[in-house]
Write a protein that holds these residues in place. Structure first.
Motif, short mmCIF file in Angstrom:
data_model
loop_
_atom_site.label_atom_id
_atom_site.label_comp_id
_atom_site.label_asym_id
_atom_site.label_seq_id
_atom_site.Cartn_x
_atom_site.Cartn_y
_atom_site.Cartn_z
N MET A 292 38.07 73.63 47.42
CA MET A 292 36.88 73.13 48.11
C MET A 292 35.60 73.48 47.34
SD MET A 292 37.70 71.29 50.63
CE MET A 292 35.97 71.03 51.01
N ASN A 293 35.56 74.67 46.74
CA ASN A 293 34.39 75.06 45.94
C ASN A 293 34.19 74.11 44.76
OD1 ASN A 293 33.74 77.27 47.54
ND2 ASN A 293 34.90 78.72 46.31
N ILE A 294 35.29 73.78 44.10
CA ILE A 294 35.21 72.89 42.93
C ILE A 294 34.76 71.49 43.35
CG2 ILE A 294 36.56 71.74 41.13
CD1 ILE A 294 38.34 74.28 41.08
N ILE A 295 35.41 70.96 44.39
CA ILE A 295 35.08 69.60 44.85
C ILE A 295 33.63 69.54 45.35
CG2 ILE A 295 35.58 67.85 46.61
CD1 ILE A 295 38.51 68.69 46.45
N SER A 296 33.22 70.56 46.10
CA SER A 296 31.86 70.59 46.64
C SER A 296 30.82 70.61 45.53
CB SER A 296 31.67 71.80 47.55
OG SER A 296 32.49 71.72 48.70
N LEU B 256 29.80 69.53 55.08
CA LEU B 256 29.69 68.25 55.78
C LEU B 256 31.03 67.88 56.44
CD1 LEU B 256 27.61 66.25 53.13
CD2 LEU B 256 26.79 67.51 55.15
N ASP B 257 30.99 66.87 57.29
CA ASP B 257 32.16 66.52 58.11
C ASP B 257 33.39 66.17 57.26
OD1 ASP B 257 30.67 66.94 60.36
OD2 ASP B 257 30.18 64.83 60.68
N MET B 258 33.20 65.33 56.24
CA MET B 258 34.35 64.94 55.43
C MET B 258 34.89 66.12 54.64
SD MET B 258 36.43 62.53 55.03
CE MET B 258 35.54 61.16 55.77
N GLY B 259 34.02 67.06 54.29
CA GLY B 259 34.48 68.28 53.64
C GLY B 259 35.38 69.09 54.56
N ARG B 260 35.02 69.12 55.85
CA ARG B 260 35.86 69.82 56.82
C ARG B 260 37.21 69.13 56.97
NH1 ARG B 260 32.02 69.36 61.65
NH2 ARG B 260 33.80 70.15 62.85
N VAL B 261 37.19 67.79 56.97
CA VAL B 261 38.45 67.04 57.06
C VAL B 261 39.32 67.34 55.85
CG1 VAL B 261 39.48 64.73 57.06
CG2 VAL B 261 37.45 65.19 58.45
N LEU B 262 38.72 67.35 54.67
CA LEU B 262 39.47 67.66 53.45
C LEU B 262 40.03 69.08 53.50
CD1 LEU B 262 40.39 66.90 50.63
CD2 LEU B 262 38.13 67.55 49.76
N ARG B 263 39.23 70.02 54.02
CA ARG B 263 39.69 71.40 54.14
C ARG B 263 40.92 71.48 55.05
NH1 ARG B 263 38.18 76.65 53.97
NH2 ARG B 263 36.20 76.18 52.98
N LEU C 294 27.51 57.78 56.23
CA LEU C 294 27.88 57.82 54.81
C LEU C 294 27.57 59.18 54.19
CD1 LEU C 294 26.73 54.29 53.58
CD2 LEU C 294 29.06 55.05 54.10
N PHE C 295 26.44 59.76 54.58
CA PHE C 295 26.08 61.08 54.06
C PHE C 295 27.14 62.11 54.45
CE2 PHE C 295 23.93 65.21 54.55
CZ PHE C 295 23.48 65.38 53.26
N ASN C 296 27.58 62.06 55.71
CA ASN C 296 28.58 63.02 56.17
C ASN C 296 29.98 62.73 55.63
OD1 ASN C 296 27.72 65.17 58.32
ND2 ASN C 296 26.44 63.37 58.70
N MET C 297 30.15 61.59 54.96
CA MET C 297 31.43 61.27 54.33
C MET C 297 31.54 61.83 52.92
SD MET C 297 32.14 57.39 55.71
CE MET C 297 33.72 57.26 54.86
N ILE C 298 30.45 62.45 52.42
CA ILE C 298 30.53 63.12 51.12
C ILE C 298 31.40 64.36 51.28
CG2 ILE C 298 29.22 64.24 49.27
CD1 ILE C 298 26.77 62.64 50.19
N PRO C 299 32.44 64.52 50.44
CA PRO C 299 33.38 65.66 50.62
C PRO C 299 32.83 66.98 50.14
CG PRO C 299 34.03 64.34 48.74
CD PRO C 299 32.87 63.61 49.37
N ILE C 300 31.74 67.42 50.77
CA ILE C 300 31.15 68.73 50.50
C ILE C 300 31.52 69.65 51.66
CG2 ILE C 300 28.97 70.00 50.26
CD1 ILE C 300 27.82 67.50 48.91
N PHE D 227 30.50 67.18 43.75
CA PHE D 227 29.77 66.15 44.50
C PHE D 227 28.29 66.52 44.70
CE2 PHE D 227 33.94 64.47 45.31
CZ PHE D 227 33.72 63.10 45.41
N ILE D 228 28.00 67.81 44.79
CA ILE D 228 26.59 68.21 44.88
C ILE D 228 25.87 67.91 43.58
CG2 ILE D 228 25.04 70.19 45.06
CD1 ILE D 228 26.86 71.38 47.11
N ASN D 229 26.55 68.14 42.45
CA ASN D 229 25.94 67.82 41.16
C ASN D 229 25.72 66.31 41.02
OD1 ASN D 229 25.62 70.39 39.96
ND2 ASN D 229 27.81 70.50 39.54
N LEU D 230 26.67 65.52 41.50
CA LEU D 230 26.50 64.07 41.49
C LEU D 230 25.32 63.66 42.38
CD1 LEU D 230 30.22 62.85 41.73
CD2 LEU D 230 28.69 62.69 39.75
N LEU D 231 25.19 64.33 43.54
CA LEU D 231 24.08 64.05 44.44
C LEU D 231 22.75 64.43 43.78
CD1 LEU D 231 23.26 63.13 47.31
CD2 LEU D 231 23.50 65.51 48.05
N ALA D 232 22.74 65.55 43.05
CA ALA D 232 21.52 65.99 42.36
C ALA D 232 21.13 64.99 41.27
CB ALA D 232 21.74 67.37 41.76
#
Length: 201
Positions: free
Chosen positions: A156-160, A133-140, A124-130, A163-168
């Motif tokens: 990708m910068n905007i999306i990352s 992370l793996d899902m971020g690479r898939v999105l890229r 689940l952690f690697n499914m965060i689109p940052i 989601f990092i702010n949401l994680l924070a």
């Protein structure tokens, strides 16, 4: 420490040893073993699909925040195949989690219950689109099918950062409700630093 097997260099970074030592001080030995095993299985998932797609692995480096795999850039893969490689780790974690859950339901083993839970968390952690992370690479790779590299990086910068702010925010709420979680804080700060570095570089 470096070990070479079949022309592939396996390196254990000092930070990895330090991280394991800190984990042993803060967590039970069983928890550390399950975490390392689950992380290794995740990386094996990537390696399996690299092997399927005939990718030559040059080095595998064990560091404080996971494993870095370097490939020989002699054969260019399609974005679809790169996405499959990125999803390989998540897929293996879910398979292990499912098998462990079945074993727990049949035999009631605490070890397999924890193994299932840790694998689900890693997946689940690697499914965060940052981006890192793996899902971020898939999105890229998906975006690259429709956008040029610069536009893709901007998106990708905007999306990352979103989601990092949401994680924070989640990290702060968790800390207020349940107390400070050093692992969660460390990972959040790490993702912030890496994402901002990529944004500014």
């Amino acid at each position: 420490m470096t070990l070479i097997v079949n022309d592939t260099r396996y390196k254990i970074d000092f930070t990895f040893a330090l991280t394991v030592t800190l984990m042993l001080l803060l967590c039970s030995e069983e928890t550390v073993i399950i975490s390392l095993l689950s992380s290794a299985l995740h990386e094996i998932g990537h390696l399996i699909f690299m092997f399927i797609f005939n990718q030559k692995v040059i080095s595998v480096t064990f560091g404080s925040f996971g494993v870095r795999i370097e490939r020989q850039l002699t054969q260019s893969l399609s974005y679809k195949k790169e996405a499959v490689i990125a999803l390989g780790g998540i897929g293996v974690n879910f398979v292990i989690a499912s098998l462990s859950a079945i074993h727990y339901l049949l035999y009631g083993s605490d070890f397999t219950f924890k193994l299932s839970a840790v694998n689900v968390i890693i997946a689940l952690f690697n499914m965060i689109p940052i981006d890192t992370l793996d899902m971020g690479r898939v999105l890229r790779y998906t975006l690259l099918c429709y956008k040029d590299e610069d536009k893709c990086q901007q998106i990708m910068n905007i999306i990352s950062l979103i989601f990092i702010n949401l994680l924070a925010v989640g990290c702060i709420i968790y800390s207020l409700l349940f107390g400070l979680n050093p692992s969660l804080v460390t990972v959040t700060v790490y993702l912030y630093v890496i994402t901002l570095f990529k944004k500014w570089s």
